[in-house]
Design a protein around this motif. Sequence first.
Motif, PDB file in Angstrom:
ATOM      1  N   THR A  45      31.492 -13.957   6.037  1.00  0.00           N
ATOM      2  CA  THR A  45      30.447 -14.463   6.933  1.00  0.00           C
ATOM      3  C   THR A  45      29.998 -13.437   7.964  1.00  0.00           C
ATOM      4  OG1 THR A  45      32.113 -15.389   8.427  1.00  0.00           O
ATOM      5  CG2 THR A  45      31.262 -16.835   6.696  1.00  0.00           C
ATOM      6  N   GLU A  46      30.602 -12.245   7.961  1.00  0.00           N
ATOM      7  CA  GLU A  46      30.271 -11.255   8.981  1.00  0.00           C
ATOM      8  C   GLU A  46      29.619 -10.014   8.385  1.00  0.00           C
ATOM      9  OE1 GLU A  46      34.017 -10.734  11.019  1.00  0.00           O
ATOM     10  OE2 GLU A  46      33.496 -12.298  12.458  1.00  0.00           O
ATOM     11  N   LEU A  47      28.970 -10.179   7.243  1.00  0.00           N
ATOM     12  CA  LEU A  47      28.235  -9.074   6.625  1.00  0.00           C
ATOM     13  C   LEU A  47      26.801  -9.104   7.131  1.00  0.00           C
ATOM     14  CD1 LEU A  47      29.711  -9.372   3.031  1.00  0.00           C
ATOM     15  CD2 LEU A  47      30.049  -7.465   4.591  1.00  0.00           C
ATOM     16  N   GLU A 100       0.805  -1.209   0.000  1.00  0.00           N
ATOM     17  CA  GLU A 100       0.000   0.000   0.000  1.00  0.00           C
ATOM     18  C   GLU A 100       0.840   1.262   0.000  1.00  0.00           C
ATOM     19  OE1 GLU A 100      -2.576  -0.304   3.332  1.00  0.00           O
ATOM     20  OE2 GLU A 100      -3.784  -1.914   2.490  1.00  0.00           O
ATOM     21  N   SER A 101       2.123   1.150   0.269  1.00  0.00           N
ATOM     22  CA  SER A 101       2.966   2.331   0.378  1.00  0.00           C
ATOM     23  C   SER A 101       4.359   2.012  -0.124  1.00  0.00           C
ATOM     24  CB  SER A 101       3.044   2.795   1.833  1.00  0.00           C
ATOM     25  OG  SER A 101       4.045   3.779   2.000  1.00  0.00           O
ATOM     26  N   VAL A 102       5.046   3.045  -0.670  1.00  0.00           N
ATOM     27  CA  VAL A 102       6.415   2.862  -1.117  1.00  0.00           C
ATOM     28  C   VAL A 102       7.318   2.436   0.030  1.00  0.00           C
ATOM     29  CG1 VAL A 102       7.081   5.271  -0.757  1.00  0.00           C
ATOM     30  CG2 VAL A 102       8.236   3.918  -2.517  1.00  0.00           C
ATOM     31  N   SER A 103       6.929   2.721   1.256  1.00  0.00           N
ATOM     32  CA  SER A 103       7.728   2.307   2.414  1.00  0.00           C
ATOM     33  C   SER A 103       7.761   0.794   2.573  1.00  0.00           C
ATOM     34  CB  SER A 103       7.210   2.962   3.697  1.00  0.00           C
ATOM     35  OG  SER A 103       5.863   2.624   3.929  1.00  0.00           O
ATOM     36  N   ASP A 104       6.869   0.072   1.887  1.00  0.00           N
ATOM     37  CA  ASP A 104       6.924  -1.390   1.868  1.00  0.00           C
ATOM     38  C   ASP A 104       7.929  -1.910   0.843  1.00  0.00           C
ATOM     39  OD1 ASP A 104       4.890  -1.769   3.807  1.00  0.00           O
ATOM     40  OD2 ASP A 104       3.353  -1.440   2.280  1.00  0.00           O
ATOM     41  N   TRP A 105       8.328  -1.050  -0.077  1.00  0.00           N
ATOM     42  CA  TRP A 105       9.244  -1.437  -1.149  1.00  0.00           C
ATOM     43  C   TRP A 105      10.686  -0.992  -0.901  1.00  0.00           C
ATOM     44  CZ3 TRP A 105       4.514   0.458  -3.600  1.00  0.00           C
ATOM     45  CH2 TRP A 105       3.869  -0.474  -4.429  1.00  0.00           C
ATOM     46  N   PHE A 106      10.851   0.191  -0.321  1.00  0.00           N
ATOM     47  CA  PHE A 106      12.173   0.815  -0.269  1.00  0.00           C
ATOM     48  C   PHE A 106      12.386   1.521   1.055  1.00  0.00           C
ATOM     49  CE2 PHE A 106      14.848   4.607  -0.821  1.00  0.00           C
ATOM     50  CZ  PHE A 106      16.003   4.022  -1.323  1.00  0.00           C
ATOM     51  N   ALA A 107      13.631   1.450   1.560  1.00  0.00           N
ATOM     52  CA  ALA A 107      13.966   2.150   2.806  1.00  0.00           C
ATOM     53  C   ALA A 107      15.426   2.579   2.780  1.00  0.00           C
ATOM     54  CB  ALA A 107      13.703   1.268   4.016  1.00  0.00           C
ATOM     55  N   THR A 108      15.673   3.758   3.320  1.00  0.00           N
ATOM     56  CA  THR A 108      17.032   4.218   3.587  1.00  0.00           C
ATOM     57  C   THR A 108      17.244   4.234   5.088  1.00  0.00           C
ATOM     58  OG1 THR A 108      17.075   5.639   1.620  1.00  0.00           O
ATOM     59  CG2 THR A 108      18.654   6.131   3.354  1.00  0.00           C
ATOM     60  N   THR A 109      18.356   3.663   5.534  1.00  0.00           N
ATOM     61  CA  THR A 109      18.682   3.672   6.964  1.00  0.00           C
ATOM     62  C   THR A 109      20.072   4.253   7.148  1.00  0.00           C
ATOM     63  OG1 THR A 109      17.390   1.654   7.298  1.00  0.00           O
ATOM     64  CG2 THR A 109      18.919   2.280   9.053  1.00  0.00           C
ATOM     65  N   VAL A 110      20.168   5.266   7.977  1.00  0.00           N
ATOM     66  CA  VAL A 110      21.459   5.847   8.357  1.00  0.00           C
ATOM     67  C   VAL A 110      21.764   5.392   9.774  1.00  0.00           C
ATOM     68  CG1 VAL A 110      22.724   7.987   8.754  1.00  0.00           C
ATOM     69  CG2 VAL A 110      21.096   7.835   6.850  1.00  0.00           C
ATOM     70  N   TYR A 111      22.946   4.806   9.993  1.00  0.00           N
ATOM     71  CA  TYR A 111      23.254   4.260  11.316  1.00  0.00           C
ATOM     72  C   TYR A 111      24.746   4.377  11.614  1.00  0.00           C
ATOM     73  CZ  TYR A 111      24.755   0.082   8.687  1.00  0.00           C
ATOM     74  OH  TYR A 111      25.379  -0.785   7.820  1.00  0.00           O
ATOM     75  N   SER A 112      25.075   4.262  12.884  1.00  0.00           N
ATOM     76  CA  SER A 112      26.467   4.276  13.344  1.00  0.00           C
ATOM     77  C   SER A 112      26.911   2.847  13.614  1.00  0.00           C
ATOM     78  CB  SER A 112      26.615   5.122  14.606  1.00  0.00           C
ATOM     79  OG  SER A 112      26.295   6.469  14.344  1.00  0.00           O
ATOM     80  N   GLY A 113      28.063   2.473  13.091  1.00  0.00           N
ATOM     81  CA  GLY A 113      28.580   1.129  13.306  1.00  0.00           C
ATOM     82  C   GLY A 113      28.998   0.909  14.746  1.00  0.00           C
ATOM     83  N   ASN A 114      28.833  -0.337  15.207  1.00  0.00           N
ATOM     84  CA  ASN A 114      29.256  -0.661  16.577  1.00  0.00           C
ATOM     85  C   ASN A 114      30.320  -1.748  16.630  1.00  0.00           C
ATOM     86  OD1 ASN A 114      27.903  -3.061  16.096  1.00  0.00           O
ATOM     87  ND2 ASN A 114      26.138  -2.571  17.394  1.00  0.00           N
ATOM     88  N   GLY A 115      30.747  -2.263  15.459  1.00  0.00           N
ATOM     89  CA  GLY A 115      31.803  -3.259  15.424  1.00  0.00           C
ATOM     90  C   GLY A 115      31.403  -4.610  15.966  1.00  0.00           C
ATOM     91  N   SER A 136      19.837  -8.253   9.826  1.00  0.00           N
ATOM     92  CA  SER A 136      20.849  -8.011  10.855  1.00  0.00           C
ATOM     93  C   SER A 136      22.229  -8.079  10.229  1.00  0.00           C
ATOM     94  CB  SER A 136      20.727  -9.030  11.992  1.00  0.00           C
ATOM     95  OG  SER A 136      20.882 -10.352  11.510  1.00  0.00           O
ATOM     96  N   ILE A 137      23.169  -7.292  10.786  1.00  0.00           N
ATOM     97  CA  ILE A 137      24.522  -7.215  10.256  1.00  0.00           C
ATOM     98  C   ILE A 137      25.533  -7.661  11.300  1.00  0.00           C
ATOM     99  CG2 ILE A 137      24.084  -5.439   8.542  1.00  0.00           C
ATOM    100  CD1 ILE A 137      25.008  -3.337  10.539  1.00  0.00           C
ATOM    101  N   GLY A 138      26.673  -8.138  10.796  1.00  0.00           N
ATOM    102  CA  GLY A 138      27.785  -8.516  11.647  1.00  0.00           C
ATOM    103  C   GLY A 138      28.809  -7.395  11.723  1.00  0.00           C
ATOM    104  N   PRO A 139      30.031  -7.706  12.189  1.00  0.00           N
ATOM    105  CA  PRO A 139      31.010  -6.658  12.465  1.00  0.00           C
ATOM    106  C   PRO A 139      31.927  -6.295  11.300  1.00  0.00           C
ATOM    107  CG  PRO A 139      31.786  -8.755  13.319  1.00  0.00           C
ATOM    108  CD  PRO A 139      30.422  -9.022  12.753  1.00  0.00           C
ATOM    109  N   ASP A 140      31.691  -6.800  10.089  1.00  0.00           N
ATOM    110  CA  ASP A 140      32.613  -6.503   8.993  1.00  0.00           C
ATOM    111  C   ASP A 140      32.626  -5.006   8.671  1.00  0.00           C
ATOM    112  OD1 ASP A 140      34.204  -8.049   6.691  1.00  0.00           O
ATOM    113  OD2 ASP A 140      33.240  -6.294   5.834  1.00  0.00           O
ATOM    114  N   GLY A 165      22.433 -14.770  -1.598  1.00  0.00           N
ATOM    115  CA  GLY A 165      22.613 -15.193  -0.222  1.00  0.00           C
ATOM    116  C   GLY A 165      23.366 -14.195   0.624  1.00  0.00           C
ATOM    117  N   GLU A 166      23.187 -14.308   1.940  1.00  0.00           N
ATOM    118  CA  GLU A 166      23.631 -13.277   2.885  1.00  0.00           C
ATOM    119  C   GLU A 166      25.138 -13.141   3.013  1.00  0.00           C
ATOM    120  OE1 GLU A 166      22.932 -16.179   6.756  1.00  0.00           O
ATOM    121  OE2 GLU A 166      21.287 -14.994   5.899  1.00  0.00           O
ATOM    122  N   ASP A 167      25.915 -14.168   2.645  1.00  0.00           N
ATOM    123  CA  ASP A 167      27.367 -14.091   2.786  1.00  0.00           C
ATOM    124  C   ASP A 167      28.070 -13.622   1.516  1.00  0.00           C
ATOM    125  OD1 ASP A 167      27.160 -15.044   5.379  1.00  0.00           O
ATOM    126  OD2 ASP A 167      27.433 -17.133   4.791  1.00  0.00           O
TER     127      ASP A 167
END
Length: 317
Positions: free
Chosen positions: A75-77, A5-20, A87-91, A58-60
């Motif tokens: 394997t850490e992507l 019903e909304s473009v938010s179901d198709w596409f998203a931008t996320t800005v975040y700070s890495g934590n390692g 979810s993301i790993g520490p790469d 695939g995720e790797d």
Amino acid sequence: PALPESVSDWFATTVYSGNGATEQITNGIDLAGEGGLVWSKLSEGANYSHCLIDTVRGEDNYLVSNNTDSQGTLTELIQDFFSDGYSIGPDTYVNSSGYNYVSWCFRKAPKFFDIQTWSGNNTIRQIPHDLTSVPGMLVVKPITTTGSWYCWHKDIGITEYLRLNSDAEAKTDIPDLWDGTLPTNTEFSINANGAVNGAGQDFIAYLFADEPGLIKCGSYTGVSGSVSVDTGFEPQWVLIKNTTVGGTADSDWQVFSKSMNSNALRPNTSDSESSYGGAWVWDSTGFTVSSGIANVNDGSSNYIYVAIAAPVVETMT
């Protein structure tokens, strides 16, 4: 499946700070059930490559838009795909401690975005797709060997191509890369050329639709002053390339995103984001750029773009 019903179901931008370590990106995109692409880039402070991971490979497994390398494996992507993100790993590609990142997430959906893969056979052939509409842009990359990211856009000739990993202008020196045949709402054509169909190699294509009110694949010509581009909606993300001039920093690909405060990243380089200040303006029907941004308005060149609409926010009365 029924259309969201909304473009938010198709596409998203996320800005975040890495934590390692590990981190969950909750963006409302159903990657586990519907599939899609995660395109991540360190945006500030250091130069790391663009990292593209999708649910088909695939995720790797990752590809880098700013080089010609074959698919790599880490394997850490991405640790897992979920119904509301991943979810993301520490790469360092996606989560180095103390650095800022941006992630663009494209969901596979009719009339928006699709992913297709095939094994090359050095013949003229048609590749089926699931957009259910005619693609506005194709991006094709060999997975199992080195090779460029070959792009076709509806506003360049069917004998022409661009390369996502290059600042070069639109070229015609590879004969009939697309077999001289326009894509349809069910398939696109490729030739026997090894760049897109080499025998014994695997390939992937990302397909962008051209759908009113949702995603626009268009073009414009630069002017000596400001140029206003009408996309037919308020955009939140725009990919742009100069098709006339190549070989300079002013002919790099550019991605502008509202969530990056209108700064830009360059898919063909590992550079951190560039700031253009008030020279780039979003508006309710498109965007405006002044003559101060040679990358997107040098006064005479032709430009192609892909724009994605911002979510429509309804207010109660």
